[in-house]
Design a protein around this motif. Sequence first.
Motif, mmCIF file in Angstrom:
data_model
loop_
_atom_site.group_PDB
_atom_site.id
_atom_site.type_symbol
_atom_site.label_atom_id
_atom_site.label_comp_id
_atom_site.label_asym_id
_atom_site.label_seq_id
_atom_site.Cartn_x
_atom_site.Cartn_y
_atom_site.Cartn_z
ATOM 1 N N LEU A 154 0.830 -1.202 0.000
ATOM 2 C CA LEU A 154 0.000 0.000 0.000
ATOM 3 C C LEU A 154 0.871 1.260 0.000
ATOM 4 C CD1 LEU A 154 -2.723 1.426 0.143
ATOM 5 C CD2 LEU A 154 -2.714 1.102 2.631
ATOM 6 N N GLU A 155 1.985 1.217 0.696
ATOM 7 C CA GLU A 155 2.894 2.369 0.719
ATOM 8 C C GLU A 155 3.347 2.728 -0.692
ATOM 9 O OE1 GLU A 155 7.135 3.753 2.788
ATOM 10 O OE2 GLU A 155 6.315 1.750 3.154
ATOM 11 N N LEU A 156 3.613 1.726 -1.515
ATOM 12 C CA LEU A 156 4.016 1.983 -2.907
ATOM 13 C C LEU A 156 2.868 2.561 -3.721
ATOM 14 C CD1 LEU A 156 6.118 -1.243 -3.657
ATOM 15 C CD2 LEU A 156 6.967 1.038 -3.084
ATOM 16 N N LEU A 157 1.666 2.045 -3.507
ATOM 17 C CA LEU A 157 0.514 2.553 -4.250
ATOM 18 C C LEU A 157 0.307 4.042 -3.996
ATOM 19 C CD1 LEU A 157 -2.187 -0.270 -3.880
ATOM 20 C CD2 LEU A 157 -0.429 0.001 -5.614
ATOM 21 N N LEU A 158 0.543 4.468 -2.764
ATOM 22 C CA LEU A 158 0.319 5.868 -2.418
ATOM 23 C C LEU A 158 1.389 6.788 -2.996
ATOM 24 C CD1 LEU A 158 -0.852 5.441 1.280
ATOM 25 C CD2 LEU A 158 -2.256 5.868 -0.737
ATOM 26 N N LEU A 159 2.443 6.217 -3.569
ATOM 27 C CA LEU A 159 3.454 7.021 -4.256
ATOM 28 C C LEU A 159 3.095 7.248 -5.728
ATOM 29 C CD1 LEU A 159 6.784 5.533 -2.823
ATOM 30 C CD2 LEU A 159 5.604 7.631 -2.145
ATOM 31 N N ILE A 160 2.155 6.464 -6.252
ATOM 32 C CA ILE A 160 1.784 6.606 -7.668
ATOM 33 C C ILE A 160 1.280 8.013 -7.982
ATOM 34 C CG2 ILE A 160 0.176 5.807 -9.449
ATOM 35 C CD1 ILE A 160 0.417 3.004 -8.259
ATOM 36 N N PRO A 161 0.359 8.597 -7.182
ATOM 37 C CA PRO A 161 -0.071 9.969 -7.483
ATOM 38 C C PRO A 161 1.062 10.982 -7.430
ATOM 39 C CG PRO A 161 -1.596 8.918 -5.951
ATOM 40 C CD PRO A 161 -0.399 8.032 -6.054
ATOM 41 N N LYS A 162 2.071 10.735 -6.600
ATOM 42 C CA LYS A 162 3.204 11.648 -6.503
ATOM 43 C C LYS A 162 4.080 11.561 -7.746
ATOM 44 C CE LYS A 162 3.176 11.489 -1.456
ATOM 45 N NZ LYS A 162 2.389 12.752 -1.392
ATOM 46 N N VAL A 163 4.244 10.358 -8.293
ATOM 47 C CA VAL A 163 4.984 10.226 -9.552
ATOM 48 C C VAL A 163 4.193 10.858 -10.687
ATOM 49 C CG1 VAL A 163 6.000 8.607 -11.198
ATOM 50 C CG2 VAL A 163 6.127 8.126 -8.742
ATOM 51 N N PHE A 164 2.884 10.690 -10.669
ATOM 52 C CA PHE A 164 2.017 11.316 -11.668
ATOM 53 C C PHE A 164 2.200 12.836 -11.643
ATOM 54 C CE2 PHE A 164 -2.012 13.239 -12.958
ATOM 55 C CZ PHE A 164 -2.292 12.584 -14.142
ATOM 56 N N GLU A 165 2.211 13.414 -10.459
ATOM 57 C CA GLU A 165 2.400 14.857 -10.315
ATOM 58 C C GLU A 165 3.799 15.264 -10.765
ATOM 59 O OE1 GLU A 165 2.022 18.884 -9.444
ATOM 60 O OE2 GLU A 165 0.558 17.305 -9.890
ATOM 61 N N LEU A 166 4.798 14.426 -10.493
ATOM 62 C CA LEU A 166 6.154 14.718 -10.949
ATOM 63 C C LEU A 166 6.207 14.780 -12.473
ATOM 64 C CD1 LEU A 166 9.225 15.013 -10.314
ATOM 65 C CD2 LEU A 166 9.373 12.531 -10.572
ATOM 66 N N GLY A 167 5.546 13.828 -13.122
ATOM 67 C CA GLY A 167 5.507 13.850 -14.579
ATOM 68 C C GLY A 167 4.868 15.117 -15.109
ATOM 69 N N ARG A 168 3.817 15.562 -14.435
ATOM 70 C CA ARG A 168 3.160 16.801 -14.850
ATOM 71 C C ARG A 168 4.102 17.990 -14.666
ATOM 72 N NH1 ARG A 168 0.629 21.139 -13.238
ATOM 73 N NH2 ARG A 168 1.222 20.776 -11.071
ATOM 74 N N GLN A 169 4.810 18.031 -13.542
ATOM 75 C CA GLN A 169 5.759 19.113 -13.287
ATOM 76 C C GLN A 169 6.880 19.128 -14.320
ATOM 77 O OE1 GLN A 169 7.171 18.606 -9.284
ATOM 78 N NE2 GLN A 169 5.201 19.096 -8.340
ATOM 79 N N TRP A 170 7.369 17.941 -14.676
ATOM 80 C CA TRP A 170 8.460 17.858 -15.641
ATOM 81 C C TRP A 170 8.034 18.419 -17.001
ATOM 82 C CZ3 TRP A 170 13.339 16.820 -14.404
ATOM 83 C CH2 TRP A 170 14.252 16.661 -15.448
ATOM 84 N N ARG A 171 6.810 18.142 -17.377
ATOM 85 C CA ARG A 171 6.318 18.683 -18.645
ATOM 86 C C ARG A 171 6.183 20.201 -18.592
ATOM 87 N NH1 ARG A 171 5.850 13.821 -18.113
ATOM 88 N NH2 ARG A 171 5.446 12.284 -19.729
ATOM 89 N N PHE A 172 5.845 20.723 -17.439
ATOM 90 C CA PHE A 172 5.782 22.171 -17.264
ATOM 91 C C PHE A 172 7.169 22.780 -17.474
ATOM 92 C CE2 PHE A 172 6.624 25.789 -14.489
ATOM 93 C CZ PHE A 172 5.647 26.689 -14.888
ATOM 94 N N CYS A 173 8.193 22.124 -16.909
ATOM 95 C CA CYS A 173 9.555 22.648 -17.051
ATOM 96 C C CYS A 173 10.014 22.593 -18.500
ATOM 97 C CB CYS A 173 10.511 21.842 -16.175
ATOM 98 S SG CYS A 173 10.239 22.043 -14.392
ATOM 99 N N ASP A 174 9.684 21.511 -19.198
ATOM 100 C CA ASP A 174 10.061 21.401 -20.607
ATOM 101 C C ASP A 174 9.368 22.450 -21.451
ATOM 102 O OD1 ASP A 174 11.831 19.414 -20.209
ATOM 103 O OD2 ASP A 174 10.721 17.852 -21.251
ATOM 104 N N GLN A 175 8.087 22.674 -21.163
ATOM 105 C CA GLN A 175 7.359 23.696 -21.917
ATOM 106 C C GLN A 175 7.945 25.075 -21.664
ATOM 107 O OE1 GLN A 175 3.317 23.178 -20.612
ATOM 108 N NE2 GLN A 175 3.092 21.196 -21.644
#
Length: 398
Positions: free
Chosen positions: A204-225
């Motif tokens: 369960l601890e790993l599952l709760l990190l999935i939204p954080k990785v999702f948000e990281l991906g969104r942030q990374w795209r913001f930086c690239d843009q």
Amino acid sequence: MSLLPEYGDDAFQLLSHYLVKTAESMSNGFSASNPFLSQLIPLAFSSDVILRLILTQSAAHRAVLHQAKIDNVASGHYSKSVKLFRERINDHITGTEVNPLMLAVGALIMCFTETAKGDINGVIFDHLSASTSLLLEALRRQSPTIPKELKDFLVEYYSYTATLSLISIDIDVTSQSLLNPELEELAHQLVLSQYVGSLCGCWLELLLLIPKVFELGRQWRFCDQAEDEELTTSRPMNKLAETFASFASLHCRILRWSPHPSYTIDGALAGRIFQQALLLYLYTSVDSTGHVTGPNYGSLIEATVAESMSLLDQLSPTLRINTSLCWPIAIIGSCLHDKIRHQKLRSRLNTMLSTIGLGNIRQTLKILEHVWSRPSENAGPWCISKVMQDHQIWISFA
């Protein structure tokens, strides 16, 4: 069942199938008791909505397990249960239905009914949205009267479905998170209590990190843009620094996780498979395209893929615990480029389908077949949502 003639002549057979087959397929067998029996069956005999939905889930599962398609019995029960559930929701809105707990449980059962059916129209996301508000209301109003085992299971049920459904969202279209913060906090409390469940196992601890990785991906795209637009203000630079810090923190947390020594070998293997899949999800988040062939982490990704496949080889595809593995298999599979590995996963998923009989296993394979037909530079975990969009297939991997 003769006392409940309104449920039809096949109600006894469907209930028997649920008790013997469906509940076992829904639970991965990690915990000693099966909450799909111990928690949901008592509720079913105190709520016509829950009983109807359980019979519907059983009918859908029986159809897929035996015939590989939805039959008339399953379709009939599905239509009746959806109608009844909508009526109860309308009663709740108008104030005549006073038990949000039963409605929340019903919405969660509807989520897994779509899983059993193998729905491709994204209906599960509507049920998940409904369950969020209903479960919050039930816990706020009725928490002291809800047995702890039931409360923990519902939080697990919701968190499992919400986190594993997140990858189906196109990050370029929305930054929406499916996991409610208040319910997420309750899930973190389960982690602290060393909770193990029939859906999340020990990870369960790993599952709760999935939204954080999702948000990281969104942030990374913001930086690239921002870089593409040649924005040289301090805000994009600060954002980039925050993104690198987030990556390092998540990487450390994922690597630090380990299954407790007391867990079974199969349970520990499943947890390790989730861990490797989450690493792949993280590594591919730092490429603005989400591909797996970029220069940033190519060799690291290949080493993680090799470790993932090795772990899968050690876990028999006929075991119950495979019912929880569609998400990691989809992540790992999206990073594969050779036909031999494609065939290994294809064979595994077909064995899981014939053994477990859940429709979303079939749909997971269909998604991967579409991913594998794309050029390798257009593959990877972050392209799964785009494949769904291209082929109008909307599924959850829960």
